[in-house]
Design a protein around this motif. Structure first.
Motif, PDB file in Angstrom:
ATOM      1  N   ALA A  64       0.824  -1.214   0.000  1.00 35.30           N
ATOM      2  CA  ALA A  64       0.000   0.000   0.000  1.00 35.30           C
ATOM      3  C   ALA A  64       0.855   1.259   0.000  1.00 35.30           C
ATOM      4  CB  ALA A  64      -0.932  -0.004   1.210  1.00 35.30           C
ATOM      5  N   SER A  65       1.993   1.192   0.679  1.00 29.79           N
ATOM      6  CA  SER A  65       2.836   2.384   0.823  1.00 29.79           C
ATOM      7  C   SER A  65       3.515   2.802  -0.464  1.00 29.79           C
ATOM      8  CB  SER A  65       3.896   2.150   1.917  1.00 29.79           C
ATOM      9  OG  SER A  65       4.964   1.337   1.447  1.00 29.79           O
ATOM     10  N   VAL A  67       1.893   2.736  -3.432  1.00 30.87           N
ATOM     11  CA  VAL A  67       0.819   3.075  -4.368  1.00 30.87           C
ATOM     12  C   VAL A  67       0.414   4.525  -4.157  1.00 30.87           C
ATOM     13  CG1 VAL A  67      -1.593   2.644  -4.998  1.00 30.87           C
ATOM     14  CG2 VAL A  67      -0.053   0.710  -4.539  1.00 30.87           C
ATOM     15  N   GLY A  69      -2.595   6.684  -5.204  1.00 26.92           N
ATOM     16  CA  GLY A  69      -3.919   6.500  -5.769  1.00 26.92           C
ATOM     17  C   GLY A  69      -4.648   7.798  -6.078  1.00 26.92           C
ATOM     18  N   TYR A  82     -10.686   6.606   2.152  1.00 22.74           N
ATOM     19  CA  TYR A  82      -9.853   6.030   1.085  1.00 22.74           C
ATOM     20  C   TYR A  82      -8.400   5.937   1.535  1.00 22.74           C
ATOM     21  CZ  TYR A  82      -7.625   5.728  -3.570  1.00 22.74           C
ATOM     22  OH  TYR A  82      -6.878   5.362  -4.655  1.00 22.74           O
ATOM     23  N   MET A  83      -7.865   7.007   2.106  1.00 18.07           N
ATOM     24  CA  MET A  83      -6.456   7.038   2.500  1.00 18.07           C
ATOM     25  C   MET A  83      -6.174   6.261   3.787  1.00 18.07           C
ATOM     26  SD  MET A  83      -4.846   8.451   0.095  1.00 18.07           S
ATOM     27  CE  MET A  83      -3.241   8.756   0.830  1.00 18.07           C
ATOM     28  N   TYR A  87      -2.205   4.121   1.824  1.00 18.37           N
ATOM     29  CA  TYR A  87      -1.502   4.377   0.564  1.00 18.37           C
ATOM     30  C   TYR A  87      -0.400   5.409   0.776  1.00 18.37           C
ATOM     31  CZ  TYR A  87      -5.703   2.080  -1.100  1.00 18.37           C
ATOM     32  OH  TYR A  87      -6.728   1.185  -1.256  1.00 18.37           O
ATOM     33  N   PRO A 119       0.951  11.487   3.901  1.00 18.60           N
ATOM     34  CA  PRO A 119       1.224  10.843   2.620  1.00 18.60           C
ATOM     35  C   PRO A 119       1.868  11.841   1.657  1.00 18.60           C
ATOM     36  CG  PRO A 119      -1.061  11.516   2.713  1.00 18.60           C
ATOM     37  CD  PRO A 119      -0.474  11.815   4.061  1.00 18.60           C
ATOM     38  N   SER A 338      -9.343   5.310 -12.518  1.00 20.53           N
ATOM     39  CA  SER A 338      -9.229   4.874 -11.133  1.00 20.53           C
ATOM     40  C   SER A 338     -10.537   5.084 -10.378  1.00 20.53           C
ATOM     41  CB  SER A 338      -8.102   5.643 -10.437  1.00 20.53           C
ATOM     42  OG  SER A 338      -7.959   5.214  -9.095  1.00 20.53           O
ATOM     43  N   ALA A 343      -7.026   0.958  -6.346  1.00 24.95           N
ATOM     44  CA  ALA A 343      -5.832   0.867  -5.503  1.00 24.95           C
ATOM     45  C   ALA A 343      -5.836  -0.395  -4.643  1.00 24.95           C
ATOM     46  CB  ALA A 343      -5.687   2.116  -4.641  1.00 24.95           C
ATOM     47  N   VAL A 347      -2.856  -3.237  -4.605  1.00 21.48           N
ATOM     48  CA  VAL A 347      -2.173  -3.718  -3.401  1.00 21.48           C
ATOM     49  C   VAL A 347      -2.244  -5.243  -3.331  1.00 21.48           C
ATOM     50  CG1 VAL A 347      -2.218  -3.750  -0.877  1.00 21.48           C
ATOM     51  CG2 VAL A 347      -2.525  -1.593  -2.107  1.00 21.48           C
TER      52      VAL A 347
END
Length: 381
Positions: A64-65, A67, A69, A82-83, A87, A119, A338, A343, A347
């Protein structure tokens, strides 16, 4: 420093009696030899915080880290949820930009689920043709082509300040391509019309963004020699590596030497170097790391562009993400097409690739550490 080392060495030799005449001869007296003392404990080696943070992650968390998105909304709750999946980044596109700067700051604030480790929040703020912020009225790249180099530094200093002010910390804004054709889609976005003028302005743009945001140099190895638009296909050129080094490489070298933090790989092919698009080419990543000395974060251009290129082999964005990481990218970017489920699927695909050996675990670890190091550096600023 060299003199100090020599003096230290000389003192040691004197103490051992190797060098004559170091001191006046002293009378000999009986002395008791002191008992040997315990060896001093070695100083603990400092642990790199990025390495430590990634070491504590599961494979899924590492996946995840890496990606970056995107979902097309300004709804704060939806963005926050979402976050929350962890991500590594989010890219702001037109659908994420509300009417005012204050409203946009609320959008970017919603993307931060951990204030100690924000992020990477990116935006394509080149100015001119590609401008997400309607209040950016600074000189465009086309205008800067004809202005003194100092004007590029000033424009990107002010532009980057706008980006930072709305809560983003990465600008995908420095185009290092050298357009061979004035009619090219990249022509109005480039900072120079020849390798040398482009290189001077790319370096100035990176210098201007320092202290505001992390700079991204794009689209490596350069669209200029490859006719066509990578939004609609995969442009290609037969230019040799030697020809590239003497021409289109120049602005990228300048940006790297100016310490640009990210290098974006384009969906274009230099067929004499590798038939695959540079974004999926291990050879081009090797050139950037080993020949040009880039040690920052390597990021793909939008993988949605690649999957919609019309080439069947690149239709699956999840497979593209895995191939991109294997090739050497540290961050995979997905925009076009997307949704909230894209995402998570990426993952899952990355985790499966590690489990079946397609993606070496060490490669994912290296990518996650590079992304983490940049996030930590930006969190400290």
């Amino acid at each position: 420093m060299l003199r100090a080392r020599r003096l230290t060495a000389l003192a040691l030799l004197c103490a051992l009696g190797v060098v004559a005449g170091c001191a006046a001869e002293a009378p000999v007296t009986a002395t008791r030899t002191p008992a040997p003392s315990a060896s001093p404990m070695p100083s603990p080696t400092a642990v790199d915080p990025a390495v430590q943070a990634v070491a504590e992650m599961t494979t899924a968390e590492r996946a995840a880290s890496v990606v970056m998105g995107h979902i097309p909304t300004t709804d704060a709750a939806a963005l926050h949820d979402y976050m929350a999946a962890g991500y590594g980044g989010f890219i702001l596109m037109g659908a994420n930009i509300p009417a005012t700067q204050e409203q946009l700051r609320a959008v970017t604030a919603a993307l931060v689920t951990d204030t100690t480790l924000p992020p990477l929040i990116a935006i394509d703020q080149e100015g001119g043709v590609v401008s997400r912020l309607p209040w950016d009225d600074f000189a465009s790249p086309r205008q800067l082509q004809a202005l003194p180099v100092a004007d590029t530094r000033t424009a990107f200093d002010r532009r980057a300040a706008l980006v930072a002010d709305i809560g983003a910390n990465v600008n995908f804004g420095i185009v290092a391509d050298v357009p061979a054709d004035p009619a090219s889609f990249i022509s109005s976005r480039a900072l120079g019309t020849d390798p040398e003028s482009a290189g001077d302005r790319v370096a100035a743009a990176v210098e201007g963004e320092k202290g505001h945001v992390a700079s991204t140099i794009k689209h490596f190895p350069g669209h200029g020699a490859a006719p066509g638009d990578s939004h609609h296909g995969i442009p290609s050129t037969a230019m040799t590596l030697e020809q590239w080094r003497a021409s289109d490489a120049v602005p990228f070298v300048a940006g790297i030497d100016a310490d640009g933090e990210l290098l974006m790989f384009g969906h274009l092919a230099y067929t004499s170097v590798d038939a695959a698009p540079a974004s999926l080419s291990a050879r081009w990543h090797e050139i950037a790391r080993d020949e040009l000395g880039f040690d920052g974060v390597m990021v793909t251009d939008d993988l949605g562009m690649l999957s919609s290129s019309g080439v069947e082999a690149y239709r699956d964005p999840v497979a593209n993400a895995v191939t991109a990481l294997v090739a050497g990218n540290d961050l995979v970017l997905m925009v076009a097409g997307s949704t909230a489920t894209t995402a998570p699927h990426m993952v899952d695909g990355i985790v499966r690739a590690v489990d079946d050996g397609t993606l070496p675990a060490a490669r994912l670890q290296d990518a996650a550490e590079r992304v983490m190091a940049l996030r930590l550096a930006l969190a400290r600023d």
